[in-house]
Design an enzyme around this catalytic site. Sequence first.
Site, PDB file in Angstrom:
ATOM      1  N   SER A  60       0.829  -1.218   0.000  1.00 26.31           N
ATOM      2  CA  SER A  60       0.000   0.000   0.000  1.00 26.31           C
ATOM      3  C   SER A  60       0.859   1.262   0.000  1.00 26.31           C
ATOM      4  O   SER A  60       1.946   1.282   0.576  1.00 26.31           O
ATOM      5  CB  SER A  60      -0.876  -0.015   1.261  1.00 26.31           C
ATOM      6  N   TYR A 102      -2.346   5.555  -4.039  1.00 26.39           N
ATOM      7  CA  TYR A 102      -3.384   6.538  -3.750  1.00 26.39           C
ATOM      8  C   TYR A 102      -2.876   7.813  -4.381  1.00 26.39           C
ATOM      9  O   TYR A 102      -1.671   8.110  -4.281  1.00 26.39           O
ATOM     10  CB  TYR A 102      -3.514   6.765  -2.246  1.00 26.39           C
ATOM     11  N   THR A 124      -6.071   2.707  -6.643  1.00 30.12           N
ATOM     12  CA  THR A 124      -7.304   2.591  -5.852  1.00 30.12           C
ATOM     13  C   THR A 124      -8.160   3.832  -6.070  1.00 30.12           C
ATOM     14  O   THR A 124      -7.682   4.955  -5.893  1.00 30.12           O
ATOM     15  CB  THR A 124      -6.974   2.403  -4.355  1.00 30.12           C
ATOM     16  N   ARG A 142     -15.532   5.150   9.521  1.00 32.58           N
ATOM     17  CA  ARG A 142     -15.403   3.870  10.240  1.00 32.58           C
ATOM     18  C   ARG A 142     -15.702   4.145  11.699  1.00 32.58           C
ATOM     19  O   ARG A 142     -14.865   4.675  12.433  1.00 32.58           O
ATOM     20  CB  ARG A 142     -14.011   3.304  10.026  1.00 32.58           C
ATOM     21  N   LYS A 150      -8.517  -0.530  -8.932  1.00 34.98           N
ATOM     22  CA  LYS A 150      -9.147  -1.214  -7.795  1.00 34.98           C
ATOM     23  C   LYS A 150     -10.232  -0.312  -7.203  1.00 34.98           C
ATOM     24  O   LYS A 150      -9.952   0.846  -6.854  1.00 34.98           O
ATOM     25  CB  LYS A 150      -8.079  -1.506  -6.734  1.00 34.98           C
ATOM     26  N   HIS A 183     -13.521  -1.878  -1.058  1.00 38.45           N
ATOM     27  CA  HIS A 183     -12.536  -1.604  -0.007  1.00 38.45           C
ATOM     28  C   HIS A 183     -12.870  -2.416   1.263  1.00 38.45           C
ATOM     29  O   HIS A 183     -12.684  -1.959   2.387  1.00 38.45           O
ATOM     30  CB  HIS A 183     -12.550  -0.104   0.314  1.00 38.45           C
TER      31      HIS A 183
HETATM   32  C1  LIG Z   1      -6.801  -2.668   7.753  1.00 35.44           C
HETATM   33  C2  LIG Z   1      -7.051  -2.444   6.301  1.00 35.44           C
HETATM   34  C3  LIG Z   1      -6.307  -1.478   5.623  1.00 35.44           C
HETATM   35  C4  LIG Z   1      -6.517  -1.263   4.257  1.00 35.44           C
HETATM   36  N1  LIG Z   1      -5.724  -0.359   3.595  1.00 35.44           N
HETATM   37  C5  LIG Z   1      -5.852  -0.225   2.241  1.00 35.44           C
HETATM   38  C6  LIG Z   1      -4.952   0.596   1.506  1.00 35.44           C
HETATM   39  O1  LIG Z   1      -4.040   1.194   2.072  1.00 35.44           O
HETATM   40  N2  LIG Z   1      -5.128   0.693   0.166  1.00 35.44           N
HETATM   41  C7  LIG Z   1      -6.134   0.021  -0.494  1.00 35.44           C
HETATM   42  O2  LIG Z   1      -6.256   0.139  -1.718  1.00 35.44           O
HETATM   43  N3  LIG Z   1      -6.982  -0.782   0.183  1.00 35.44           N
HETATM   44  C8  LIG Z   1      -6.853  -0.928   1.518  1.00 35.44           C
HETATM   45  N4  LIG Z   1      -7.679  -1.778   2.192  1.00 35.44           N
HETATM   46  C9  LIG Z   1      -8.684  -2.571   1.440  1.00 35.44           C
HETATM   47  C10 LIG Z   1      -8.081  -3.899   0.975  1.00 35.44           C
HETATM   48  O3  LIG Z   1      -7.115  -3.684  -0.027  1.00 35.44           O
HETATM   49  C11 LIG Z   1      -9.158  -4.801   0.394  1.00 35.44           C
HETATM   50  O4  LIG Z   1      -9.884  -4.089  -0.572  1.00 35.44           O
HETATM   51  C12 LIG Z   1     -10.121  -5.334   1.456  1.00 35.44           C
HETATM   52  O5  LIG Z   1      -9.424  -5.675   2.621  1.00 35.44           O
HETATM   53  C13 LIG Z   1     -10.859  -6.531   0.896  1.00 35.44           C
HETATM   54  O6  LIG Z   1     -11.761  -7.042   1.793  1.00 35.44           O
HETATM   55  P1  LIG Z   1     -11.408  -8.251   2.802  1.00 35.44           P
HETATM   56  O7  LIG Z   1     -10.686  -7.620   3.947  1.00 35.44           O
HETATM   57  O8  LIG Z   1     -12.749  -8.766   3.161  1.00 35.44           O
HETATM   58  O9  LIG Z   1     -10.552  -9.243   2.062  1.00 35.44           O
HETATM   59  C14 LIG Z   1      -7.505  -2.011   3.563  1.00 35.44           C
HETATM   60  C15 LIG Z   1      -8.239  -2.981   4.249  1.00 35.44           C
HETATM   61  C16 LIG Z   1      -8.012  -3.202   5.599  1.00 35.44           C
HETATM   62  C17 LIG Z   1      -8.807  -4.277   6.299  1.00 35.44           C
END
Ligand SMILES: Cc1cc2nc3c(=O)[nH]c(=O)nc-3n(C[C@H](O)[C@H](O)[C@H](O)COP(=O)(O)O)c2cc1C
Length: 404
Positions: free
Chosen positions: A129, A152, A178, A187, A276, A300
């Site tokens: 990320s 980002y 993203t 949240r 994404k 996300h």
């Molecule tokens: C703690 C956390 C941090 C995340 N940070 C990012 C991020 O920095 N960039 C991003 O594109 N998605 C981020 N996401 C989304 C994940 O890339 C992904 O889309 C998501 O976790 C998918 O759902 P799942 O947790 O049910 O597998 C984050 C998700 C979580 C749980």
Amino acid sequence: MIETLRSVLRFRRLELDPVARRLARAASVADLRAIARHRLPRGVFDYIDGAAEDERTLAANSAAFAAVTFRPRVLRDVGEVDPSTTLLGRPLPLPLVLAPTGFTRIADPDGELAVARAAARAGVPYTLSTLSTRSIEEVAAASAGPKWFQVYVWRDRGLVKDMIGRAASTGYEALVLTVDTAVLGRRERDVRRGFSLPPKIGLGTLVDGAAHPGWTWRFLRSEPIRFANVQESAGVGDGTTAVTLSDYVNTQFDPGLSWRDVEWMRSEWHGPLVIKGIQTVDDARLAAEAGVEAIALSNHGGRQLDSAPAPLDLVAPVADAVGDRLEIICDGGVRRGSDIVKAVALGARACMAGRAYLYGLGAAGERGVDHVLGLLDADVRRTMALVGVSGVAELGRELVDPRS
Ligand SMILES: Cc1cc2nc3c(=O)[nH]c(=O)nc-3n(C[C@H](O)[C@H](O)[C@H](O)COP(=O)(O)O)c2cc1C
């Protein structure tokens, strides 16, 4: 009687390694989540586990998988099952990519390095990320496995250009843009706990930390966590002052991002581009017109717009509309290998998973991530055998019963 007793008595070998003991009890990702919940301070667990507003989309992502049933075929010789496939022109041992997650070191001090190493051992791509707590270069040095970089788009395009250049020169294979984060989702678990990054130490944190001494000890002994990429690039948001994630994102990210920026990114990055956060068939069409190699259908993990559609429900309509022009990744709600098999049967090339590996990391560090990847791999193979296919090319819609 003694004979009978002797024939049934079995004692497990005493396992002296506490991590192995913990993992031996974790039969599923849900079990690892329960262990992580126990071991991590509540604020940290909620940052990982939580989602936006009423968390309806978070629930919907999993419910969509639960609603699809299989139409298993039998007597089909599944003596040799091979779950490998290709993605973005590269071989993949399993239709899985590890999703980008910001601030991963909060779950375990080894953070991104641990996840990248585990992904490399499993041969699946790891997506770093922009908001990582280890830099592009540190992760590249730790893992020779396939790596993708997630961007980002900062208001300062110079910063983005700089990060893309660093990812290209350190061997990242794909760029993931993203697009579902124009502003940060609300949240509410984080709001209620006053969660900030890096965590500030108030009375609540001290009490929470004291109740989770293992995490607190490791956290205090490791070097301070920071937004590693951004600091290296521009010295902003360097993590030395505690800010809420929403303050940070809402001041740094550009809500003016548009399809024109995708064109710009194409001129800056010469490898495969993945968008994404696509959530409609119409936007999937625009992505195909923009010539991107793949899209991740994603909300996300339910952390942005609540009441967004579940990615799994979009797979078949998007595959019908643009499946011949780009590759489809289904992201959100993956907790079992059978989820991956369902998404692929409906038309996805692969799935992305985020929380699944974070639960493993929070439960048992790097070995916990290995454990998750092992569980998913075994699940996919077993599910394929039980639905009667020996290779992913045979996975088609006739094998699943989606909801009407
Ligand atoms: C703690 C956390 C941090 C995340 N940070 C990012 C991020 O920095 N960039 C991003 O594109 N998605 C981020 N996401 C989304 C994940 O890339 C992904 O889309 C998501 O976790 C998918 O759902 P799942 O947790 O049910 O597998 C984050 C998700 C979580 C749980």
